[in-house]
Design a protein around this motif. Sequence first.
Motif, PDB file in Angstrom:
ATOM      1  N   ALA A   1       1.112  -0.999  -0.357  1.00  0.00           N
ATOM      2  CA  ALA A   1      -0.080   0.250  -0.254  1.00  0.00           C
ATOM      3  C   ALA A   1       0.875   0.736   0.022  1.00  0.00           C
ATOM      4  N   LEU A   2       2.118   1.539   0.760  1.00  0.00           N
ATOM      5  CA  LEU A   2       2.705   2.424   1.141  1.00  0.00           C
ATOM      6  C   LEU A   2       3.740   2.874  -0.509  1.00  0.00           C
ATOM      7  N   THR A   3       3.415   1.160  -0.557  1.00  0.00           N
ATOM      8  CA  THR A   3       4.540   1.375  -2.146  1.00  0.00           C
ATOM      9  C   THR A   3       3.783   1.959  -3.543  1.00  0.00           C
ATOM     10  N   LEU A   4       2.311   1.589  -3.605  1.00  0.00           N
ATOM     11  CA  LEU A   4       0.928   2.319  -4.532  1.00  0.00           C
ATOM     12  C   LEU A   4       1.200   3.596  -4.489  1.00  0.00           C
ATOM     13  N   ARG A   5       1.249   4.007  -2.958  1.00  0.00           N
ATOM     14  CA  ARG A   5       1.130   5.804  -2.444  1.00  0.00           C
ATOM     15  C   ARG A   5       1.577   6.318  -3.440  1.00  0.00           C
ATOM     16  N   GLU A   6       3.245   5.526  -2.604  1.00  0.00           N
ATOM     17  CA  GLU A   6       4.731   6.353  -3.633  1.00  0.00           C
ATOM     18  C   GLU A   6       4.499   6.231  -4.583  1.00  0.00           C
ATOM     19  N   ALA A   7       3.710   5.338  -5.246  1.00  0.00           N
ATOM     20  CA  ALA A   7       3.974   5.574  -6.821  1.00  0.00           C
ATOM     21  C   ALA A   7       2.969   6.448  -7.840  1.00  0.00           C
ATOM     22  N   ARG A   8       1.841   6.567  -6.907  1.00  0.00           N
ATOM     23  CA  ARG A   8       0.799   7.589  -7.234  1.00  0.00           C
ATOM     24  C   ARG A   8       1.309   8.835  -6.831  1.00  0.00           C
ATOM     25  N   ALA A   9       2.129   9.405  -5.684  1.00  0.00           N
ATOM     26  CA  ALA A   9       2.498  10.385  -5.472  1.00  0.00           C
ATOM     27  C   ALA A   9       3.782  10.503  -7.208  1.00  0.00           C
TER      28      ALA A   9
ATOM     29  N   ILE B   1       3.041  13.957 -14.060  1.00  0.00           N
ATOM     30  CA  ILE B   1       2.385  14.282 -14.632  1.00  0.00           C
ATOM     31  C   ILE B   1       2.851  16.258 -14.205  1.00  0.00           C
ATOM     32  N   ARG B   2       2.717  16.416 -13.175  1.00  0.00           N
ATOM     33  CA  ARG B   2       2.543  17.709 -12.646  1.00  0.00           C
ATOM     34  C   ARG B   2       4.356  18.196 -14.422  1.00  0.00           C
ATOM     35  N   SER B   3       5.714  17.608 -13.352  1.00  0.00           N
ATOM     36  CA  SER B   3       6.809  18.250 -14.251  1.00  0.00           C
ATOM     37  C   SER B   3       6.194  17.916 -15.878  1.00  0.00           C
ATOM     38  N   ALA B   4       5.784  16.893 -16.637  1.00  0.00           N
ATOM     39  CA  ALA B   4       5.253  17.178 -18.046  1.00  0.00           C
ATOM     40  C   ALA B   4       4.943  18.477 -18.002  1.00  0.00           C
ATOM     41  N   VAL B   5       3.511  19.014 -17.587  1.00  0.00           N
ATOM     42  CA  VAL B   5       2.848  19.708 -17.605  1.00  0.00           C
ATOM     43  C   VAL B   5       3.268  20.816 -17.673  1.00  0.00           C
ATOM     44  N   ALA B   6       4.442  21.604 -16.356  1.00  0.00           N
ATOM     45  CA  ALA B   6       4.995  22.290 -16.383  1.00  0.00           C
ATOM     46  C   ALA B   6       5.815  22.545 -17.347  1.00  0.00           C
ATOM     47  N   ALA B   7       7.057  21.353 -17.960  1.00  0.00           N
ATOM     48  CA  ALA B   7       7.561  21.636 -18.795  1.00  0.00           C
ATOM     49  C   ALA B   7       6.891  21.882 -20.214  1.00  0.00           C
ATOM     50  N   ASP B   8       5.590  21.109 -20.487  1.00  0.00           N
ATOM     51  CA  ASP B   8       4.467  21.440 -21.399  1.00  0.00           C
ATOM     52  C   ASP B   8       4.752  23.205 -21.600  1.00  0.00           C
TER      53      ASP B   8
END
Length: 332
Positions: free
Chosen positions: A101-109, A115-122
Amino acid sequence: MALAVAIWSVASNTARDEERRNRHTEHYALTSQQRIKTDCLNREVVAMSQCISEIIQSSNEEKRNEADLQAQKGMDRWAFWMLVVSTFSAVVTSVGVIYVALTLREARATTAAAIRSAVAADKTLIEAEKATKHAELSVTLASEALIATDRAWIKITCDAMTDLIFEEDIISLSVQYTYENIGDSPAINVTIFQPEIFTDASKAIERLDEHVETCDRTQKYNSVINSGIPMFPDQAVSEPFHFVLDTDEFAARIEEIDQYQRDDAVGRGTLAPTVLLFATYRLPGDEKNRITGVMFSLRWVGLDGVAFDAKPKIVAKDMVDLSSTGFGSRLS
């Protein structure tokens, strides 16, 4: 590991129980012999046989009870260690579930951060593209501004050289046209088009637009207008030209336009014949065709908005106002 400990413990206890059972078996055998000697040998044959049988049965019963007891102990030990192993497995599984569960949470984060980095890069890329376009536009504007201050400019003028004559069949006029470079640098490939005269300005505008379209199209397809003359600053080319316009065509055009005018409209029944002069040229180091197109309308001197009818007459050249019409001129 817990399972290994459980197997070792059960095996060890089973070995001890087996050893204990062997000792009990020996004890039961000695005890049975002792009892037979003590209780049965002094009796009669029938009684002795019955006594021995009872002692053997009693000994076997005790051995079965001891075996059942050892089996129950072994089952208890297996049950206990299975409980331990199951509890340990449950704990390990719970820890594993929590870790997953912790791994999945970290993966989602991490995914959200990516995604935020990609949006910022765009956004950064878009801003960079905008900045590049602004920079290119600034360079283009600066270049155009520099060209505009130092470039060649072709100016066209036109003067009446003879009287304007209205006859029964033709209208005629001789003019002197002049093309002059009033800029600060040479003009190359200067091409002067054939002068033309039209019944009115609207017809001249149509022809001027055709010239401009042809110039743009030939430039796009590697223009064949490339054998003109050079013109240096303050250099001029001046030539005379004699115009002839059909009188019937002029009168028909007046009648056509009058259909759309009020009866009391100024200039009704008259029209201003229009001269069109057009030239193309290029700037040094530039492949774009530049144009100068000017229309000159013929009117009475001093009578604003009043032109000529189609009746026969002779208009002295000093009474002909041959002025350019800025609304229909083209310059680039």
